[in-house]
Scaffold this active site. Sequence first.
Site, PDB file in Angstrom:
ATOM      1  N   LYS B  96       5.054   1.629 -20.433  1.00 57.56           N
ATOM      2  CA  LYS B  96       4.732   0.549 -21.376  1.00 57.56           C
ATOM      3  C   LYS B  96       5.959   0.018 -22.117  1.00 57.56           C
ATOM      4  O   LYS B  96       6.006  -1.144 -22.519  1.00 57.56           O
ATOM      5  CB  LYS B  96       3.693   1.030 -22.383  1.00 57.56           C
ATOM      6  CG  LYS B  96       2.312   1.263 -21.779  1.00 57.56           C
ATOM      7  CD  LYS B  96       1.657  -0.040 -21.379  1.00 57.56           C
ATOM      8  CE  LYS B  96       0.230   0.184 -20.858  1.00 57.56           C
ATOM      9  NZ  LYS B  96      -0.332  -1.060 -20.295  1.00 57.56           N
ATOM     10  N   GLU B 118      -2.566  -4.720 -29.070  1.00 55.72           N
ATOM     11  CA  GLU B 118      -3.754  -3.914 -28.833  1.00 55.72           C
ATOM     12  C   GLU B 118      -3.305  -2.644 -28.132  1.00 55.72           C
ATOM     13  O   GLU B 118      -2.226  -2.600 -27.556  1.00 55.72           O
ATOM     14  CB  GLU B 118      -4.736  -4.670 -27.933  1.00 55.72           C
ATOM     15  CG  GLU B 118      -4.434  -4.583 -26.419  1.00 55.72           C
ATOM     16  CD  GLU B 118      -3.104  -5.221 -25.996  1.00 55.72           C
ATOM     17  OE1 GLU B 118      -2.586  -6.052 -26.762  1.00 55.72           O
ATOM     18  OE2 GLU B 118      -2.590  -4.870 -24.913  1.00 55.72           O
ATOM     19  N   SER B 391       3.117   6.903 -13.925  1.00 51.58           N
ATOM     20  CA  SER B 391       3.289   5.892 -14.969  1.00 51.58           C
ATOM     21  C   SER B 391       3.436   6.456 -16.383  1.00 51.58           C
ATOM     22  O   SER B 391       4.005   5.812 -17.243  1.00 51.58           O
ATOM     23  CB  SER B 391       2.127   4.906 -14.934  1.00 51.58           C
ATOM     24  OG  SER B 391       0.902   5.612 -14.989  1.00 51.58           O
TER      25      SER B 391
END
Lengths: 266, 406
Positions: B96, B118, B391
């Site tokens: 991210k 968010e 990830s």
Amino acid sequence: MSRIGETFAELKRSGRGGFIPFITAGHPDLATTELLLIELAAAGADIIELGVPFSDPVADGEVIQRASERALRSGVTLRDALTCVAYAKQHIDVPIVLFSYFNPLLKFGEDRLAKHAKQAGVDAVLVTDLIPEEAESWTETLIQHDLDSIFLVAPTTSDERLARIAQRARGFIYAVSRAGVTGARNEMTRDAEALVQRVRSVSDLPVAVGFGISTAEQVREVWRFADAAVVGSAIVSQIEKMTGSSDLVGRVGEFARSLLALAPVR
Amino acid sequence: MQKPPITRSEPDETGHWGKFGGRYVPETLVAPLEELTKEFTRARNDPHFWRDLNQLLRDYCGRPTPLFHAERLTAQAGGAQIYLKREDLLHTGAHKINNAMGQALLARRMGKHRIIAETGAGQHGVATATVCALFGLRCIIYMGAEDARRQALNVFRMRLLGAEVVTVNAGTRTLKDAINEALRDWVTNVHDTYYLLGSALGPHPYPLMVREFQTVIGREAREQILSTTGKLPRALIACVGGGSNSIGLFHPFIADEQVRLIGVEAGGHGDSLGEHAARFHSGAISGGGRVGVLQGTMSYVLQDANGQVATTHSISAGLDYSAIGPEHAFLHDGGRAEYIWATDDEALEGFRLCAKLEGIIPALETSHAILSAIRVASELPQDDAIIVNLSGRGDKDVQLIAELQT
């Protein structure tokens, strides 16, 4: 000329400002919605906006969110909203604007929806999350079925886009009074008036102002520079408060009349 | 007539991949989206922007991430060599931050000092809170109350980093509702606020922009696998929630037709609507997602017969979302990428295998890809390779796993 066009022409002839209340279909239940449509017409509504409940109402503040949630919990659908209109239209001839997010319409089928809406007596459709750039086939569909397409303009809308929106719009243009979601605000800003003036410079269509209008003073203020005032959350909030009371319809009608209390002559 | 294979995947100027994508938003947001598109396009063509970003990705985030040959998982599969792209080793523990860093630089260029975001699992929230701390920007994170409960550690991390965490009690109290609330904030505060969206979804330019900031994963992986094995991998496998880690890995390989692109959705704990988050799961009782519009974009959306968006279920907060990024919808319909699903139980099994066999505790999101990777590898010869996008790391999930075991 469409029914909405005639309504604004008549307002203009009589020198009056228009009053457009909004309610959510199925809030608190469908039978009450049908009675409310009739009562609001009797209270002096020139046009009524009927909201189709949606699971993800990103443009709405808490009041209308709660109304939508309640309606959805009891299983209210787009078809139910149309049934309400069909019923009410047996008793009233006030133009009705169906107010919805795009996904329920898309799921119903654009052409099918336009056909059913027209049959039910709907006069126009406003899709909160459909901007003209994405609405080419949609507006064509509405035209084919002789329905007006209402678009929103906002204080952030550029002049270039205002012109483009005005070209696609039919019936009237809905000016959002300020950046934000639906819901009552204490004061009106200068944004709304400036926006209406900008719309006037690119379009002859009537302009209604909404979002955050909740008092008779604000309604009168809007009439000073626009053709009509839309009151949504304040009315939905009254419905919420009166839910469970046998007097709901009458009291909401009273509230609607109180919003028109400062009108010159009606 | 057979459709020509997809060898490139770029949206048109208005952000459409075929019919998917676009901009389905309240009118107030059009102007800020146009401004953002303009600034992103300018930055994208500005070597100085990339120099700054790449330097931060290297010195602050820890790029490039390794491509690790997972020998014991490979042995378990008994087929192709399994490589793990170690995004879990990045600062804050997930991919991210690649996107958060890129967008924070953009927000700075635009002179916006109030950042909203968010978060589902909390990884994007933590990444955003981190870059805001780094640049001295005000940070407000919207998180569904249900997600805040199951990812309490990340809520605490965000607050430590100086972010204000607003829990959202509307709707299903998960990622979808957090996005609704962030959009409402943005529509109200457009003049000074930057919406730092965390996945490859939402209105144009977000799906394109987030992808661009995440393709660093695939570009590195492509170079690394070529220099290690001397040839392209046979398959890439990644979990898909909104779809940012997967599109980041897939995109640089789209023209390599021989490379299978496999996205793994959350199969949850059943096939009925509401029990999973597998938008492309056509075998589900509901038939899976249908083309629709949610939160600014046209894509596949899990919804009921009346067009109301369905609730979803996944053990992992980060995959618990009713729609999927529009580029995935395009790759799916064009047949370029395949989408499968893994159930909650399969994800837990993948989680345990990865921990025990490789000494790596993966995020529950990532864990959805592990068993599928073993299955795919087992059907391929040993001199071939596949890449799994690891990830994110699973520290945030340890508490939840512990609760499940008692």
